[in-house]
Enzyme design. Structure first.
Site, short mmCIF file in Angstrom:
data_model
loop_
_atom_site.label_atom_id
_atom_site.label_comp_id
_atom_site.label_asym_id
_atom_site.label_seq_id
_atom_site.Cartn_x
_atom_site.Cartn_y
_atom_site.Cartn_z
N LYS A 61 19.44 29.71 52.76
CA LYS A 61 18.32 29.50 51.60
C LYS A 61 18.83 29.92 50.13
CE LYS A 61 14.90 30.93 55.10
NZ LYS A 61 14.05 32.15 55.75
N HIS A 110 17.39 46.81 60.02
CA HIS A 110 16.72 46.62 61.18
C HIS A 110 15.56 47.45 61.12
CE1 HIS A 110 21.07 45.72 61.66
NE2 HIS A 110 20.65 44.63 62.38
#
Length: 125
Positions: A61, A110
């Site tokens: 991206k 995470h």
């Protein structure tokens, strides 16, 4: 100067299931990443693999190329001894960064069953 940014969020459980297929692991993860994952326990390996996958998508991206822009195995996400993640590039991904004088950086986290990666491309002086 920042010349590109990318972010991605990946479900750890989805990557954990996909990792049961050897062809997925070979298609997505560079040899060095596979060695890293093999050295970890199952739960930590799934979190790490999801983080690596998210970092690869964030890289794509930031480069503005999308999936298929570079082979995923050309974008390895490894760890320094301190645990800090970094990109180790090869093939067309490395050539892209050399040609465009880009230093890619990555940050991972995470939480709640998700792995999130943020990629930043800095122009080399």
């Amino acid at each position: 100067m920042t010349v590109g940014i990318g972010v991605d969020c990946t479900q750890i459980e989805r990557i954990e299931k996909s990792m049961q297929k050897p062809q997925f692991v070979q298609r997505v993860f560079a040899k060095e990443e596979q060695q890293l994952l093999a050295s970890l326990g199952a739960k930590h390996a799934a979190e790490t693999a999801a983080g690596c996958f998210a970092a690869k998508e964030a890289f794509l991206k930031a480069a503005g190329v999308g999936l298929g822009g570079f082979a995923l195995t050309d974008i390895a996400v490894l760890r320094q001894q301190s645990g800090k993640p970094y990109y180790q590039l090869s093939g067309t991904a490395a050539a892209y960064c050399r040609q465009n004088k880009i230093m890619p950086m990555v940050s991972l986290t995470h939480e709640g069953g998700l792995a999130i990666a943020f990629a930043v491309f800095e122009a080399k002086e």
